[in-house]
Design a protein around this motif. Structure first.
Motif, PDB file in Angstrom:
ATOM      1  N   UNK A  42       0.830  -1.201   0.000  1.00  0.00           N
ATOM      2  CA  UNK A  42       0.000   0.000   0.000  1.00  0.00           C
ATOM      3  C   UNK A  42       0.870   1.258   0.000  1.00  0.00           C
ATOM      4  N   UNK A  43       2.007   1.195   0.696  1.00  0.00           N
ATOM      5  CA  UNK A  43       2.910   2.343   0.725  1.00  0.00           C
ATOM      6  C   UNK A  43       3.460   2.646  -0.663  1.00  0.00           C
ATOM      7  N   UNK A  84      14.616   2.941   7.262  1.00  0.00           N
ATOM      8  CA  UNK A  84      13.701   2.130   6.461  1.00  0.00           C
ATOM      9  C   UNK A  84      12.832   3.076   5.635  1.00  0.00           C
ATOM     10  N   UNK A  85      12.439   2.619   4.469  1.00  0.00           N
ATOM     11  CA  UNK A  85      11.516   3.407   3.663  1.00  0.00           C
ATOM     12  C   UNK A  85      10.085   3.247   4.153  1.00  0.00           C
ATOM     13  N   UNK A  86       9.686   1.991   4.447  1.00  0.00           N
ATOM     14  CA  UNK A  86       8.309   1.712   4.818  1.00  0.00           C
ATOM     15  C   UNK A  86       8.268   0.882   6.094  1.00  0.00           C
ATOM     16  N   UNK A  87       7.083   0.785   6.672  1.00  0.00           N
ATOM     17  CA  UNK A  87       6.899  -0.029   7.858  1.00  0.00           C
ATOM     18  C   UNK A  87       6.837  -1.504   7.472  1.00  0.00           C
ATOM     19  N   UNK A  88       6.867  -2.369   8.478  1.00  0.00           N
ATOM     20  CA  UNK A  88       6.831  -3.801   8.248  1.00  0.00           C
ATOM     21  C   UNK A  88       7.310  -4.557   9.472  1.00  0.00           C
ATOM     22  N   UNK A  89       7.587  -5.842   9.275  1.00  0.00           N
ATOM     23  CA  UNK A  89       7.987  -6.699  10.395  1.00  0.00           C
ATOM     24  C   UNK A  89       9.268  -6.200  11.060  1.00  0.00           C
ATOM     25  N   UNK A  90      10.234  -5.725  10.265  1.00  0.00           N
ATOM     26  CA  UNK A  90      11.493  -5.279  10.846  1.00  0.00           C
ATOM     27  C   UNK A  90      11.290  -4.063  11.741  1.00  0.00           C
ATOM     28  N   UNK A  91      10.401  -3.182  11.347  1.00  0.00           N
ATOM     29  CA  UNK A  91      10.132  -2.008  12.174  1.00  0.00           C
ATOM     30  C   UNK A  91       9.490  -2.421  13.495  1.00  0.00           C
ATOM     31  N   UNK A 141      11.868   7.473  16.545  1.00  0.00           N
ATOM     32  CA  UNK A 141      11.494   8.296  15.396  1.00  0.00           C
ATOM     33  C   UNK A 141      10.736   7.459  14.373  1.00  0.00           C
ATOM     34  N   UNK A 142      10.040   8.124  13.483  1.00  0.00           N
ATOM     35  CA  UNK A 142       9.321   7.451  12.406  1.00  0.00           C
ATOM     36  C   UNK A 142      10.279   7.057  11.281  1.00  0.00           C
ATOM     37  N   UNK A 143       9.864   6.050  10.497  1.00  0.00           N
ATOM     38  CA  UNK A 143      10.647   5.712   9.311  1.00  0.00           C
ATOM     39  C   UNK A 143      10.442   6.788   8.248  1.00  0.00           C
ATOM     40  N   UNK A 144      11.115   6.661   7.138  1.00  0.00           N
ATOM     41  CA  UNK A 144      11.063   7.698   6.101  1.00  0.00           C
ATOM     42  C   UNK A 144       9.651   7.855   5.559  1.00  0.00           C
ATOM     43  N   UNK A 157       5.705   9.598   1.787  1.00  0.00           N
ATOM     44  CA  UNK A 157       5.141  10.922   1.548  1.00  0.00           C
ATOM     45  C   UNK A 157       5.881  11.741   0.511  1.00  0.00           C
ATOM     46  N   UNK A 158       5.641  13.044   0.553  1.00  0.00           N
ATOM     47  CA  UNK A 158       6.196  13.952  -0.446  1.00  0.00           C
ATOM     48  C   UNK A 158       7.720  13.983  -0.418  1.00  0.00           C
ATOM     49  N   UNK A 159       8.314  13.802   0.752  1.00  0.00           N
ATOM     50  CA  UNK A 159       9.778  13.850   0.843  1.00  0.00           C
ATOM     51  C   UNK A 159      10.411  12.723   0.034  1.00  0.00           C
ATOM     52  N   UNK A 160       9.923  11.500   0.224  1.00  0.00           N
ATOM     53  CA  UNK A 160      10.463  10.379  -0.543  1.00  0.00           C
ATOM     54  C   UNK A 160      10.128  10.532  -2.024  1.00  0.00           C
ATOM     55  N   UNK A 161       8.958  11.046  -2.330  1.00  0.00           N
ATOM     56  CA  UNK A 161       8.585  11.268  -3.734  1.00  0.00           C
ATOM     57  C   UNK A 161       9.614  12.146  -4.428  1.00  0.00           C
ATOM     58  N   UNK A 162      10.076  13.201  -3.759  1.00  0.00           N
ATOM     59  CA  UNK A 162      11.054  14.090  -4.381  1.00  0.00           C
ATOM     60  C   UNK A 162      12.433  13.441  -4.490  1.00  0.00           C
ATOM     61  N   UNK A 163      12.782  12.595  -3.544  1.00  0.00           N
ATOM     62  CA  UNK A 163      14.042  11.844  -3.645  1.00  0.00           C
ATOM     63  C   UNK A 163      14.020  10.942  -4.877  1.00  0.00           C
ATOM     64  N   UNK A 164      12.908  10.248  -5.081  1.00  0.00           N
ATOM     65  CA  UNK A 164      12.773   9.356  -6.232  1.00  0.00           C
ATOM     66  C   UNK A 164      12.802  10.142  -7.539  1.00  0.00           C
ATOM     67  N   UNK A 165      12.071  11.245  -7.599  1.00  0.00           N
ATOM     68  CA  UNK A 165      12.038  12.054  -8.825  1.00  0.00           C
ATOM     69  C   UNK A 165      13.416  12.636  -9.116  1.00  0.00           C
ATOM     70  N   UNK A 166      14.148  13.026  -8.083  1.00  0.00           N
ATOM     71  CA  UNK A 166      15.504  13.532  -8.285  1.00  0.00           C
ATOM     72  C   UNK A 166      16.390  12.475  -8.932  1.00  0.00           C
ATOM     73  N   UNK A 167      16.293  11.246  -8.460  1.00  0.00           N
ATOM     74  CA  UNK A 167      17.061  10.154  -9.073  1.00  0.00           C
ATOM     75  C   UNK A 167      16.620   9.940 -10.518  1.00  0.00           C
ATOM     76  N   UNK A 168      15.321   9.995 -10.764  1.00  0.00           N
ATOM     77  CA  UNK A 168      14.787   9.849 -12.118  1.00  0.00           C
ATOM     78  C   UNK A 168      15.351  10.923 -13.050  1.00  0.00           C
ATOM     79  N   UNK A 169      15.356  12.183 -12.611  1.00  0.00           N
ATOM     80  CA  UNK A 169      15.844  13.276 -13.446  1.00  0.00           C
ATOM     81  C   UNK A 169      17.334  13.134 -13.741  1.00  0.00           C
ATOM     82  N   UNK A 170      18.104  12.632 -12.778  1.00  0.00           N
ATOM     83  CA  UNK A 170      19.523  12.375 -13.019  1.00  0.00           C
ATOM     84  C   UNK A 170      19.695  11.364 -14.149  1.00  0.00           C
ATOM     85  N   UNK A 171      18.865  10.333 -14.149  1.00  0.00           N
ATOM     86  CA  UNK A 171      18.950   9.317 -15.194  1.00  0.00           C
ATOM     87  C   UNK A 171      18.577   9.884 -16.555  1.00  0.00           C
ATOM     88  N   UNK A 172      17.465  10.612 -16.590  1.00  0.00           N
ATOM     89  CA  UNK A 172      16.988  11.156 -17.867  1.00  0.00           C
ATOM     90  C   UNK A 172      18.035  12.078 -18.481  1.00  0.00           C
TER      91      UNK A 172
END
Length: 313
Positions: free
Chosen positions: A21-22, A216-223, A245-248, A251-266
């Motif tokens: 779901x995450x 961690x990026x998302x919750x789960x058994x390890x968390x 503290x909460x895991x990453x 949300x919007x913060x991780x979304x921008x990290x992913x898009x930044x990596x995407x733009x580097x590739x493009x």
């Protein structure tokens, strides 16, 4: 107007529906924030959740996509897990031979990700995290998943060092939930010893404290295991303030990290920029968001046979 390459957010297969779901929530967030980029998500590897990566790729092809930039939701190189993504993409291309794809390296602890981790510490502590004298009595325990590969564990140590630099914390130590040492109780022991030995900053008032920060990026058994280990240690050490503290999170913060990596590739891969390329795509470097060298993984031009994979690390 040329349609940009599609962004394929690739998660490693999980039996935890919360993780699935995450990923779906992350895809939705990216789509809302960047409507000009075709985006989808899928799972690869063992025990894949829905949707499988092959299904996600097929959906992109149905939308007319011919170029795909895949960003793996991994924080460290993890051997067979890392290699499974380009293998899955190559299998998908057997059904879509005109599809060109590129695979990014793992997400690095660049400025955006480090700022997110810092905000998780601040949220755990409340307003007390913002004053320099209070940060000087705070030790952070950055906890990774743990792996059998030293290189993967070393990435957690690198993130801890970068998180400590210039942020005023008394220290940032590392620990792992499984497969690697130190484990969480040992990491907390070390934080407690360092907190006792540290001289403290002028004006710092109150007991030393520890913030346990999941890498961690998302919750789960390890968390859940991390929370249990932390609570058990804190109960046995009532004289030390321990905050969780909460895991990453997706949300919007991780979304921008992913898009930044995407733009580097493009920007850096001929296959995705539309520049000329030969019969075989070559491996190339990208620059990580923290200035350290990163690697785009494997890429293969559509319609010219199956390109060979180039190890990203």
């Amino acid at each position: 107007m040329t349609t940009p390459p599609a962004l394929l957010i690739a998660g490693h297969g999980t039996r935890d529906e919360g993780g699935a779901e995450a990923l779906r929530a992350l895809v939705h967030t990216v789509g809302e924030r960047h409507p000009d980029v075709p985006v989808t998500g899928g799972f690869f590897g063992l025990a894949p959740s829905g949707p499988p990566l092959a299904e996600a790729v097929a959906g992109l092809v149905e939308r007319g996509v011919t170029r795909v930039a895949a960003v793996p939701l991994l924080l460290a190189p993890t051997g067979a897990v890392r290699d499974a993504l380009p293998e899955a993409l190559e299998r998908a291309r057997e059904h879509h031979p005109d599809l060109g794809w590129a695979c990014a390296a793992e997400l690095e602890p660049g400025p955006r990700l480090l700022d997110t981790l810092e905000r998780r510490v601040e949220a755990a502590l409340g307003s007390g995290a913002r004053r320099p004298e209070d940060r000087a009595r705070t030790t952070v325990l950055l906890v990774g998943r743990g792996a059998s590969e030293p290189q993967a564990n070393a990435e957690v140590a690198r993130a801890a060092r970068l998180l400590w630099e210039g942020r005023g914390f008394a220290g940032v130590e590392t620990a792992f939930v499984s497969q690697a040492w130190p484990d969480v109780p040992a990491g907390l022991d070390r934080c407690a010893a360092l907190a006792t030995a540290a001289p403290g900053a002028p004006g710092a008032v109150g007991p030393r404290r520890i913030v346990v920060l999941p890498y961690f990026l998302f919750s789960g058994d390890l968390l859940e295991r991390l929370c249990m280990q932390t609570e058990g240690w804190a109960a046995a050490h009532p004289g030390i303030e321990v905050y969780g503290a909460e895991m990453i999170g997706p949300g919007a913060e991780l979304a921008e990290v992913v898009v930044e990596r995407y733009l580097e590739m493009v920007a850096g891969v001929p296959l995705l920029t539309g520049a000329a390329y030969g019969d075989r795509a070559a491996e190339g470097d990208t620059r990580g968001t923290d200035g350290a060298p990163g690697r785009s993984g494997a890429w293969a031009p559509g319609g010219e046979g199956h390109g060979e994979h180039a190890d990203a690390r």
